[in-house]
Design a protein around this motif. Structure first.
Motif, mmCIF file in Angstrom:
data_model
loop_
_atom_site.group_PDB
_atom_site.id
_atom_site.type_symbol
_atom_site.label_atom_id
_atom_site.label_comp_id
_atom_site.label_asym_id
_atom_site.label_seq_id
_atom_site.Cartn_x
_atom_site.Cartn_y
_atom_site.Cartn_z
ATOM 1 N N LEU A 1 0.778 -1.280 0.194
ATOM 2 C CA LEU A 1 0.179 0.092 0.167
ATOM 3 C C LEU A 1 0.784 1.120 0.013
ATOM 4 O O LEU A 1 1.954 1.055 0.494
ATOM 5 C CB LEU A 1 -0.731 -0.023 1.133
ATOM 6 N N PRO A 2 0.313 2.313 -0.425
ATOM 7 C CA PRO A 2 1.098 3.637 -0.184
ATOM 8 C C PRO A 2 0.684 3.903 1.484
ATOM 9 O O PRO A 2 -0.493 3.806 1.974
ATOM 10 C CB PRO A 2 0.313 4.684 -1.045
ATOM 11 N N TYR A 3 1.558 4.317 2.047
ATOM 12 C CA TYR A 3 1.483 4.634 3.463
ATOM 13 C C TYR A 3 1.269 5.815 3.914
ATOM 14 O O TYR A 3 2.005 6.680 4.215
ATOM 15 C CB TYR A 3 2.801 4.034 4.225
ATOM 16 N N THR A 4 0.171 6.118 3.773
ATOM 17 C CA THR A 4 -0.554 7.594 3.924
ATOM 18 C C THR A 4 -1.882 7.558 4.966
ATOM 19 O O THR A 4 -2.183 6.299 5.373
ATOM 20 C CB THR A 4 -0.998 8.234 2.717
ATOM 21 N N GLU A 5 -2.268 8.622 5.534
ATOM 22 C CA GLU A 5 -3.211 8.813 6.400
ATOM 23 C C GLU A 5 -4.687 8.231 5.687
ATOM 24 O O GLU A 5 -5.235 7.672 6.470
ATOM 25 C CB GLU A 5 -3.468 10.323 6.757
ATOM 26 N N GLU A 6 -4.549 8.398 4.357
ATOM 27 C CA GLU A 6 -6.028 8.180 3.798
ATOM 28 C C GLU A 6 -5.927 6.868 3.783
ATOM 29 O O GLU A 6 -7.041 5.929 4.017
ATOM 30 C CB GLU A 6 -5.909 8.486 2.617
ATOM 31 N N ALA A 7 -4.801 6.084 3.490
ATOM 32 C CA ALA A 7 -4.795 4.519 3.492
ATOM 33 C C ALA A 7 -4.964 3.976 4.764
ATOM 34 O O ALA A 7 -5.468 2.675 4.901
ATOM 35 C CB ALA A 7 -3.497 4.008 2.831
ATOM 36 N N LEU A 8 -4.270 4.536 5.770
ATOM 37 C CA LEU A 8 -4.398 4.051 6.989
ATOM 38 C C LEU A 8 -5.803 3.879 7.359
ATOM 39 O O LEU A 8 -6.228 2.768 8.237
ATOM 40 C CB LEU A 8 -3.655 5.009 7.963
ATOM 41 N N HIS A 9 -6.523 4.988 7.366
ATOM 42 C CA HIS A 9 -7.999 4.923 7.808
ATOM 43 C C HIS A 9 -9.023 3.946 7.080
ATOM 44 O O HIS A 9 -9.811 3.239 7.495
ATOM 45 C CB HIS A 9 -8.699 6.471 7.903
ATOM 46 N N HIS A 10 -8.557 3.805 5.635
ATOM 47 C CA HIS A 10 -9.223 3.117 4.637
ATOM 48 C C HIS A 10 -9.112 1.421 5.000
ATOM 49 O O HIS A 10 -9.988 0.532 5.215
ATOM 50 C CB HIS A 10 -8.929 3.202 3.289
ATOM 51 N N VAL A 11 -7.744 1.133 5.335
ATOM 52 C CA VAL A 11 -7.374 -0.303 5.682
ATOM 53 C C VAL A 11 -8.223 -0.677 7.206
ATOM 54 O O VAL A 11 -8.900 -1.681 7.287
ATOM 55 C CB VAL A 11 -5.927 -0.630 5.831
ATOM 56 N N ALA A 12 -8.089 0.221 7.874
ATOM 57 C CA ALA A 12 -8.437 -0.059 9.406
ATOM 58 C C ALA A 12 -10.051 -0.287 9.494
ATOM 59 O O ALA A 12 -10.613 -1.030 10.015
ATOM 60 C CB ALA A 12 -7.995 1.269 10.384
ATOM 61 N N SER A 13 -10.641 0.595 8.598
ATOM 62 C CA SER A 13 -12.168 0.259 8.562
ATOM 63 C C SER A 13 -12.419 -1.046 7.883
ATOM 64 O O SER A 13 -13.365 -1.650 8.395
ATOM 65 C CB SER A 13 -12.747 1.349 7.782
ATOM 66 N N ARG A 14 -11.665 -1.567 7.147
ATOM 67 C CA ARG A 14 -11.904 -2.806 6.516
ATOM 68 C C ARG A 14 -11.421 -3.973 7.262
ATOM 69 O O ARG A 14 -12.210 -4.902 7.284
ATOM 70 C CB ARG A 14 -11.362 -2.774 4.900
ATOM 71 N N ILE A 15 -10.457 -3.979 8.023
ATOM 72 C CA ILE A 15 -10.122 -4.778 8.856
ATOM 73 C C ILE A 15 -11.355 -4.800 10.060
ATOM 74 O O ILE A 15 -11.763 -5.919 10.491
ATOM 75 C CB ILE A 15 -8.798 -4.473 9.642
ATOM 76 N N ALA B 1 0.339 1.959 13.956
ATOM 77 C CA ALA B 1 -0.743 2.986 14.177
ATOM 78 C C ALA B 1 -2.080 2.110 13.795
ATOM 79 O O ALA B 1 -3.182 2.285 14.180
ATOM 80 C CB ALA B 1 -0.778 4.204 13.304
ATOM 81 N N LEU B 2 -1.791 1.371 12.718
ATOM 82 C CA LEU B 2 -3.055 0.490 12.193
ATOM 83 C C LEU B 2 -3.720 -0.348 13.171
ATOM 84 O O LEU B 2 -4.969 -0.513 13.263
ATOM 85 C CB LEU B 2 -2.850 -0.437 10.920
ATOM 86 N N VAL B 3 -2.908 -1.024 13.867
ATOM 87 C CA VAL B 3 -3.446 -2.143 14.701
ATOM 88 C C VAL B 3 -4.108 -1.394 16.042
ATOM 89 O O VAL B 3 -5.096 -2.020 16.527
ATOM 90 C CB VAL B 3 -2.316 -2.988 15.112
#
Length: 291
Positions: free
Chosen positions: A121-135, A170-172
């Motif tokens: 992934l690109p490691y950005t704030e947008e990607a962080l919140h996107h992946v977190a919501s899907r997890i 941050a993701l976990v």
């Protein structure tokens, strides 16, 4: 947090060496029952609950705790989560009662088409919140907490704004999930992208790391220099064992898997590698008591 209270109790994965169970070792494992702590399988290979592979997994499950490791949820994709995939995973969890369930920090599908690779992934704030919501969505569906594994990678995005290790930490927290820390992947990516693997380890939240992977890799020579490929077809190299020792020194003993997916050797070779992980964990425990 996923509601695990209603799930049947699964045997815990012990803080010992385990092996990835592949079809070439089904009979040898059941015939010899080596002294290993646990086994792990790729979830998608067992979605057919009336298949021969599932039959062998059920037999192995009577002797060893099992961890399920997925490769197809594509948590980083912009496609909707595949509900059929999640339903099959949930059914498999119900039948096998795994001690742990894991997936990768990656994407592998776009517009409904699946690729034969796990892409970063690109490691950005947008990607962080996107992946977190899907997890969180995936965990709610299957009723289990996921462990998320760091990738080995061969490309980076110019617009990434967060170091990978900070992104994962941050993701976990944001997704309320845990970490499957692949030490070989840290080593491979650190060599390919010229970052400090010790900084990666230092950033990992101890309480979130619930499993470790070790594997072999290949070195490919190019005019620009050597490139490391996470091929899972060789013994763990000495540099990765050294990084593993540091990991255990920082985190304490953790369930540690030996991954070997192609050019399979005799089962005894994997067992020997798992035994080496056990010895390192015991040595680290003695050093800790003596300190």
């Amino acid at each position: 947090m996923p509601a695990e209270a209603n799930a049947r109790v699964a045997p815990p994965i012990p803080p010992r060496g385990g092996i990835g169970l592949r079809a070439g070792h089904y009979r040898a494992l059941l015939d010899t029952r080596p002294d290993i702590g646990w086994v792990e399988v790729h979830s998608e290979n067992y979605f057919e609950l009336d298949s021969i592979p599932f039959h062998y997994l059920e037999r192995a499950r009577t002797h060893y705790p099992v961890s399920l490791h997925g490769v197809g949820l594509s948590l980083g994709s912009t496609d909707p989560l595949n509900l059929d995939h999640l339903q099959q995973l949930k059914a498999l969890i119900g039948r096998i009662e795994p001690g742990l369930v894991s997936e990768h920090l990656c994407w592998c599908s776009v517009s409904g088409r699946y690729l034969n690779d796990l892409l970063p992934l690109p490691y950005t704030e947008e990607a962080l919140h996107h992946v977190a919501s899907r997890i969180r969505e995936a965990q709610d569906f299957i009723g289990r907490r996921l462990l998320i594994e760091n990738l080995s990678s061969y490309v980076q995005y110019r617009h990434s704004t967060i170091p990978e290790w900070e992104f994962l930490a941050a993701l976990v927290k944001l997704a309320d999930c845990d970490i499957l820390l692949d030490v070989n992947n840290i080593y491979v990516s650190s060599r390919n992208h010229n970052y400090d693997p010790h900084a990666y380890l230092a950033a990992m939240p101890r309480e979130r790391v619930r499993e470790i992977h070790l594997a072999g890799h290949s070195v490919r020579e190019f005019p620009e220099g050597a490139f490391l490929i996470d091929t899972h077809n060789a013994p763990v190299c000495e540099d990765v064992w050294a990084l593993y020792r540091e990991t255990i020194g920082r985190l304490g003993a953790r369930p540690t898997l030996i991954e070997w997916d192609s050019e399979l050797p005799a089962l005894s070779v994997l067992v020997d590698e798992a035994d080496r992980a056990d010895r390192i964990m015991k040595e680290a425990a003695r050093d800790s008591r003596a300190a």
